[in-house]
Design an enzyme around this catalytic site. Structure first.
Site, PDB file in Angstrom:
ATOM      1  N   GLU A 241      -3.259   6.559   7.927  1.00  0.00           N
ATOM      2  CA  GLU A 241      -4.173   7.412   7.178  1.00  0.00           C
ATOM      3  C   GLU A 241      -5.083   8.175   7.845  1.00  0.00           C
ATOM      4  O   GLU A 241      -5.487   7.679   9.044  1.00  0.00           O
ATOM      5  CB  GLU A 241      -4.797   6.722   6.147  1.00  0.00           C
ATOM      6  CG  GLU A 241      -4.070   5.897   4.899  1.00  0.00           C
ATOM      7  CD  GLU A 241      -5.085   5.361   3.952  1.00  0.00           C
ATOM      8  OE1 GLU A 241      -6.204   5.091   4.112  1.00  0.00           O
ATOM      9  OE2 GLU A 241      -4.506   4.706   2.920  1.00  0.00           O
TER      10      GLU A 241
ATOM     11  N   ARG B 173      -6.816  -8.196  -9.142  1.00  0.00           N
ATOM     12  CA  ARG B 173      -7.646  -9.692  -9.142  1.00  0.00           C
ATOM     13  C   ARG B 173      -9.004  -9.252  -9.558  1.00  0.00           C
ATOM     14  O   ARG B 173      -9.678  -8.136  -9.458  1.00  0.00           O
ATOM     15  CB  ARG B 173      -7.391 -10.205  -8.172  1.00  0.00           C
ATOM     16  CG  ARG B 173      -8.132  -9.452  -6.593  1.00  0.00           C
ATOM     17  CD  ARG B 173      -7.998 -10.573  -5.737  1.00  0.00           C
ATOM     18  NE  ARG B 173      -8.241  -9.787  -4.292  1.00  0.00           N
ATOM     19  CZ  ARG B 173      -9.375  -9.028  -3.878  1.00  0.00           C
ATOM     20  NH1 ARG B 173     -10.508  -9.351  -4.456  1.00  0.00           N
ATOM     21  NH2 ARG B 173      -9.591  -8.625  -2.795  1.00  0.00           N
TER      22      ARG B 173
ATOM     23  N   HIS C 171     -14.645  -3.642   8.411  1.00  0.00           N
ATOM     24  CA  HIS C 171     -13.664  -3.477   7.278  1.00  0.00           C
ATOM     25  C   HIS C 171     -14.033  -4.478   6.203  1.00  0.00           C
ATOM     26  O   HIS C 171     -13.491  -4.641   5.201  1.00  0.00           O
ATOM     27  CB  HIS C 171     -12.435  -3.268   7.347  1.00  0.00           C
ATOM     28  CG  HIS C 171     -12.150  -2.033   8.293  1.00  0.00           C
ATOM     29  ND1 HIS C 171     -12.484  -0.827   8.100  1.00  0.00           N
ATOM     30  CD2 HIS C 171     -11.612  -2.425   9.453  1.00  0.00           C
ATOM     31  CE1 HIS C 171     -12.003   0.038   9.314  1.00  0.00           C
ATOM     32  NE2 HIS C 171     -11.580  -1.021  10.120  1.00  0.00           N
TER      33      HIS C 171
ATOM     34  N   LYS D   9       0.834  -1.034   0.013  1.00  0.00           N
ATOM     35  CA  LYS D   9       0.113  -0.132  -0.135  1.00  0.00           C
ATOM     36  C   LYS D   9       0.954   1.342   0.095  1.00  0.00           C
ATOM     37  O   LYS D   9       0.476   2.081  -0.706  1.00  0.00           O
ATOM     38  CB  LYS D   9      -0.782  -0.063   1.007  1.00  0.00           C
ATOM     39  CG  LYS D   9      -2.041  -0.947   0.943  1.00  0.00           C
ATOM     40  CD  LYS D   9      -3.084  -0.956   2.109  1.00  0.00           C
ATOM     41  CE  LYS D   9      -4.305  -1.753   1.902  1.00  0.00           C
ATOM     42  NZ  LYS D   9      -4.055  -3.147   1.774  1.00  0.00           N
TER      43      LYS D   9
END
Length: 623
Positions: A200, A297, A235, A116
């Site tokens: 973040e 994917r 999540h 990430k």
């Protein structure tokens, strides 16, 4: 086009790939673990090869076993599905090095987007807007804590190699940061073999919006519009839809252009999803949408895109992997109607969504007016080795409200027992006023949870149906009190459901119940609005007291293994104190003290595997 294809996956996605490959005349080869020997996808493939024990680490996650199966079966290519090794660049390289086709992006693209922090840095360079935060290489606890102070609370800790909501924690206060960081790192290490994290900002009214992209080896990249995946729990996506409600054509154009730019930045080939987070506090605005990550994917939620575009994304994957150009140009791809998908999980919403396992003695999914992508059938065993999703239900209609209604009716019509599911929870969510008004963000489920859960106790309609079914099954009135002179006849039954007793009065003549029922041994099961209620007779030695209460005993709420134990025999604990941490189906759960007391029995130790219902520890009153 390939003549044969090995599917390096299992369950619902394996069946999905088999359907398209078979339609295209491609021979399919399944691989399976010991737990999946009798699974539907194994039976539906043209050939099947065993690859090891039930744990994924000894079967589906072992590249050498998958490559050996491909060579032994004569497969020309490997499709990884999603999850497992689908985003493993080293596996993709090994497949290509073995002279096989790889149905996925180039290894370099997987690697570029797999971490990430590196992906966000690459997107910043490419001019794609990214979420503010910390992406540094220094992973020292003290530095991360300092960076957290700079970013500001609340914030998100996210595994660098993460995905699917794993290795992610929201932290609201500085004093909670260290514990959340440790938990996130532990989960990330277990899931991805990499415990590095990034930080973040946490958007207060976030919507999760993603764009389906496709590239080919001829330099073409297109998008197939967006999906809204804001309805999440821990999540993990629960309900997805396309297109995103409330998105203007102008914002859609900007968002999809950014996604195409992201794909071009890594020379992308095949199916990919560029995920964005949007600050929806003032509606969807192009300057309030930031790149989050790219999944290299096919996504679980790809059916909603297929529904609104009329395209088969698996077929696109196979054609692109075989070297063909994309089937359509951008201007040929159009949106039609609205589609919503609901993920049916083997879990119990009434106990905090704990995973539910066991044999599917009764399994019925309504197939009228909805698409169903299922992993199982009646008689199959749901184990704790894999993800708890057992099916996806997808509705498509000209308008969003009609799609929601259609899907809610399908979820309410689910009949599954004794394994618990979230079907009733899904139906209530799809019918909730806020959902129908598109008042969405990723906190939707948490905000409306009490209303979405509903009442776990059987209503009068269910009680009446249970009593009627018991009478019909036994051909004689159970618990009959008798007919009364100068009064209407009455039959009274005493039944038990979930630890609670019910006295049910019936007044003949008895019309048939509108609710479906089934009898299994000594139990009668009533299905209502996605729930299953099992009734049995009250035993002769019953005390008349409900058994659904806590006496200081802490039982394993799910099958799994013990990660850590925070107490020892003789310790004094207060109600709510953490006792131990369990893990099952890729999910961690902390068990807390149900009351004040002293640990007088401890049967749990780190690393131990436990069955559902096992007594882990007991607290006695300290008075």
């Amino acid at each position: 086009m390939f003549s044969s294809l090995l599917i390096a996956n299992r369950g619902e996605i394996a069946r999905r790939i088999i359907r398209t490959a078979s339609r295209l005349g491609i021979r399919t080869v399944a691989v399976y673990s010991a737990a999946d020997a009798t699974a539907l996808f194994v039976a539906e493939a043209d050939a099947a090869i065993a690859i090891g024990p039930a744990p994924a680490q000894e079967s589906y996650l072992v590249p050498d076993k998958l490559l050996a199966a491909a060579h032994a079966s004569g497969a020309e290519a490997i499709h990884p599905g999603y999850g497992f090794l689908a985003e493993n660049a080293a596996f993709a390289e090994a497949v290509l090095a073995a002279g096989l086709g790889w149905v996925g992006p180039r290894p370099a693209s997987i690697r570029a987007m797999g971490l990430k922090d590196a992906a966000k840095a690459l997107m910043m360079k490419a001019g794609v807007p990214t979420t503010p935060g910390y992406l540094g290489e220094d992973q020292a606890d003290t530095l991360l804590a300092a960076e957290a102070e700079r970013v500001g609370y609340p914030l998100l800790i996210k595994a660098v190699a993460g995905g699917g909501g794993k290795g992610m924690r929201r932290v609201d206060r500085p004093e909670d940061f260290a514990a959340a960081l440790a938990s996130c790192r532990r989960e990330a290490q277990a899931a991805f073999g990499d415990d590095r994290v990034l930080l973040e900002i946490y958007v207060s009214s976030p919507r999760h919006i993603e764009v389906q992209v496709f590239g080919d080896s001829h330099g073409n990249v297109v998008h197939l519009f967006e999906r809204d995946c804001s309805l999440q729990r821990r999540h993990q996506k629960v309900i997805e839809e396309a297109p995103a409600p409330g998105m203007s054509d102008e914002v859609r154009a900007a968002l999809c252009a950014a996604a195409v730019k992201a794909a071009r930045a890594v020379d992308y080939e095949g199916a990919g999803t560029v995920e964005f987070i949007a600050d929806a506090s003032s509606g969807l605005r192009a300057d309030k949408i930031w790149f989050m990550e790219m999944n290299t994917r096919l996504q679980v939620e790809h059916p909603v895109t297929e529904a609104v575009t009329g395209q088969d994304l698996v077929e696109w994957q196979l054609r692109v992997a075989a070297g063909e150009p994309l089937p359509l140009r951008q201007e040929q791809i159009t949106l039609s109607g609205h589609a919503i998908e609901a993920r049916l999980y083997a879990e119990n919403p009434d106990t905090g969504f704990l995973p539910s396992t066991g044999r599917l003695e009764h399994f019925h999914l309504p197939s009228q007016s909805v698409r169903i992508d299922s992993a199982v059938q009646q008689g199959d065993e749901v184990t704790g080795f894999y993800d708890p999703m057992i099916a996806k239900l997808i509705a498509h209609a000209p308008r969003r409200a009609a799609a929601a209604q259609r899907l809610a009716e399908a979820c309410a019509g689910v009949q599954i027992w004794p394994v618990k599911t979230n079907a009733a929870f899904l139906a209530r969510t799809l019918r909730h006023e806020a959902f129908l008004n598109a008042a969405l963000d990723t906190g939707f489920i948490e905000t409306h949870l009490p209303a979405l859960l509903g009442d776990a106790e059987p209503g009068e309609k269910v009680l009446q149906a249970a009593a009627r079914a018991r009478l019909a099954a036994h051909h004689t009135p159970l618990g009959l009190l008798g007919f009364r002179l100068n009064a209407a006849p009455r039959v009274e039954l005493r039944l038990q459901c979930g630890g609670h007793r019910h006295n049910i009065a019936l007044h003949p003549p008895l019309p048939p119940s509108s609710l479906p029922t089934a009898n299994y041994g000594d139990e009668t099961v009533v299905f209502d609005a996605g729930r299953a209620f099992a009734f049995g007779e009250v035993t002769a030695d019953d005390t008349g007291q409900d058994t659904a209460m806590s006496d200081g005993a802490v039982h394993a709420p799910m099958p799994g293994h013990i990660l850590s134990v925070a107490v020892a025999a003789g310790d004094t604990v207060q109600r709510g104190a953490p006792l131990l941490v369990m893990e099952a189906m890729k999910m961690e759960m902390t068990l807390n003290a149900p009351c004040d007391g002293i640990v007088d029995e401890l049967n749990a130790s780190p690393g131990a595997r436990v069955a559902e219902g096992v007594l882990l520890l007991h607290l006695k009153s300290g008075a």
